[in-house]
Design an enzyme around this catalytic site. Sequence first.
Site, PDB file in Angstrom:
ATOM      1  CG  ASP A   1      -1.703   1.248   1.569  1.00 45.74           C
ATOM      2  OD1 ASP A   1      -2.990   1.467   0.705  1.00 45.74           O
ATOM      3  OD2 ASP A   1      -1.962   1.788   2.390  1.00 45.74           O
TER       4      ASP A   1
ATOM      5  CD  GLU B   1      -2.354   1.974  -3.883  1.00 53.92           C
ATOM      6  OE1 GLU B   1      -3.139   1.969  -3.877  1.00 53.92           O
ATOM      7  OE2 GLU B   1      -2.227   2.949  -2.342  1.00 53.92           O
TER       8      GLU B   1
END
EC number: 3.2.1.68
Length: 787
Positions: free
Chosen positions: A414, A470
């Site tokens: 993330d 990401e």
Amino acid sequence: MDALKCSSSTFLPLTNLNTLFSNHAFPKSPAPNFNRRTAQPLSLSAKDTARTSEPENVAVVEKPPLSKRFLVSDGLPSPFGATVRDNGVNFSVYSSNSVSATICLISLSDLRQNKVTEEIELDPSRNRTGHVWHVFLKGSFEDMLYGYRFDGKFSPEEGHYYDSSNILLDPYAKAIISRDEFGVLGADDNCWPQMACMVPTLDDEEFDWEGDMPLKLSQKDLVIYEMHVRGFTRHESSNIEFPGTYQGVAEKLDHLQELGINCIELMPCHEFNELEYYSYNPILGDHRVNFWGYSTIGFFSPMSRYSSASSRNFAGRAINEFKTLVKEAHKRGIEVIMDVVLNHTAEGNEKGPIFSFRGVDNSVYYMLAPKGEFYNYSGCGNTFNCNHPVVRQFIVDCLRYWVTEMHVDGFRFDLGSIMSRSSSLWDAANVYGADVEGDLLTTGTPVSCPPVIDMISNDPVLRGVKLIAEAWDAGGLYQVGMFPHWGIWSEWNGKFRDVVRHFIKGTDGFSGAFAECLCGSPNLYQGGRKPWNSINFVCAHDGFTLADLVTYNNKNNLANGEENNDGENHNCSWNCGEEGDFVSISVKRLRKRQMRNFFVSLMVAQGVPMIYMGDEYGHTKGGNNNTYCHDNYLNYFRWDKKEEAHDDYFRFCRLLIKFRDECESLGLDDFPTAKRLQWHGIAPETPDWSETSRFVAFSLVDSVKKEIYVAFNTSHLATLVTLPNRPGYRWEPFVDTSKPSPFDCITHDLPGRETAMKQYRHFLDANMYPMLSYSSIILLLSPIDDS
């Protein structure tokens, strides 16, 4: 930009760096509710002495640490955490700036009463090696938990938050215990009751892996399914004994196997506090919670309230139930990838709680400015100091644990771009390995060879698992196609999402970019990487669901209690002419076509397709594109709706995934060339890449299917397509999204197949095919039988 969970598939704008020094841990939500009555962090046996910025005297312990319950000895500085050895447990924790340390032993019953069972103060001359505190204990650890107290400077402007009234979690804790049930308040309605770490013992439940081994599926063959553990089975229609748990997911894996999924990507399963944003929501009449879990408390600990029994029976139950989920997935040929949030923690900024990293060694674990302010590249109050030597070793240790002990197959990082930012320069040697003159590299500057990514990429264990970044953060660092990769990292391809959304809804100027996406985005990944380094997705947990993408032009986030100010405003969505659910039949039909068009684009593109949970039956969140705070029907997989769609849209998705798996050409190990791929327009071999073109077609040589023809007509006008001439063969329809189910996907065993074929035979005999507006087709070659 979602302030609470500001990552995932948001369309990130550049951010003014002045906003990186946040004054609020959670700018668009209430501050973490430590104790609803006192608004102070709950502590056990809190000292009454006032904290000052003056350093305290180092306590000198003249005798070895003593205990009434345990035999105490010096212990070893490694490994970190609590480790069973020699019929006892070795405790080791890094804390470079503390002046004293105490280990607190807490029985499960005492934890419920906010009491410490026993405290053992450590002797710096015997229980400290360098910056590591350690102790070895022998005795009975049944139902025993532990934590630490550290003392030292309490000087935020110098980056130190030492306060011996706080009992802190071990960063390396393998299980963390606090409340028993998900979403249920602690004693006295406390949202942040005292947490403690599980002490491992030789008597812990043994786990039988039954010979489980890594599947090691080729990444080019993956079809990823992003899912939420609780949301997948929490709805009553799941009809299982333990809904919302690891065990519940394991029971429902057959659904994913039927769909054709061979890899699940679990949204955060590390320990987090779902009551972090707890507040009444008058819109829905329930309470806002941290449902998604992007606010980690313990990176080694699986979320305890995702287990079927939590801490009531065995503190390590969550560990074994997570292992069971992985084992059962592997039995079905499904790999397990974890979504890891190594960019920030739940401690927020200076106004956040102190429960672990901040009290253990704040200036090491967080990226700090010269006067102690917290850099906020995560948008959530703090930024993990990933490239500090101690922190990057922590990250590698954590990832290796989940691979070796929990058998996971990879990780999705993330806000991964944060890992490419330089660490806090409290000591220049932290970055350069030696002192340097001048401020040559400021904190947070992106570096071309980030040490932490280098360590992960070249680690002998981690190099062999799936690594997905990401490739952006909340500070405006957008690295899609440019993330440091060592030839092995993949990326969530946010540009694929944006381009496909624009083209499918009929926006001018995207035909060429759409063609690039279909080829695996060579404009981004050619030169050092392959098509499978692109994780292609149209929808993810953050943003509209697929059904909402074709139903709403505007977000509808009022149920979040933030006056519709949260969530992304630029969704590249189209409601097909009318907003919301109550629309004409013609609009409903168009929406079904568009959903199929999106799915076709995902399945015929080179790269790795990723599907969001529920999109296979058309799950709706009512236009809410930021459901981080909802433990309700918005985020629950609807098993009853899946059954309703079983012979309709679910069937279409299942057959398209099966088709992709059967086609050798739809999962290439390299970018397609002209020897295999041919572009077409309305006429063969005459593609139209003009600004106003809304038609893209290609044929692809396939060793299994001989050749496939795919076309997309995203114009509002129907068209008659001339097909490539293949002597001795006729093109026959396999997929036509303009047709009603089941004729949207014509299989050989479909009742009425011959009748359906005859309807288009005169067109196909003339090597032509009529396409309605906003439709896509897949055609296959069939030998012409002259008889």
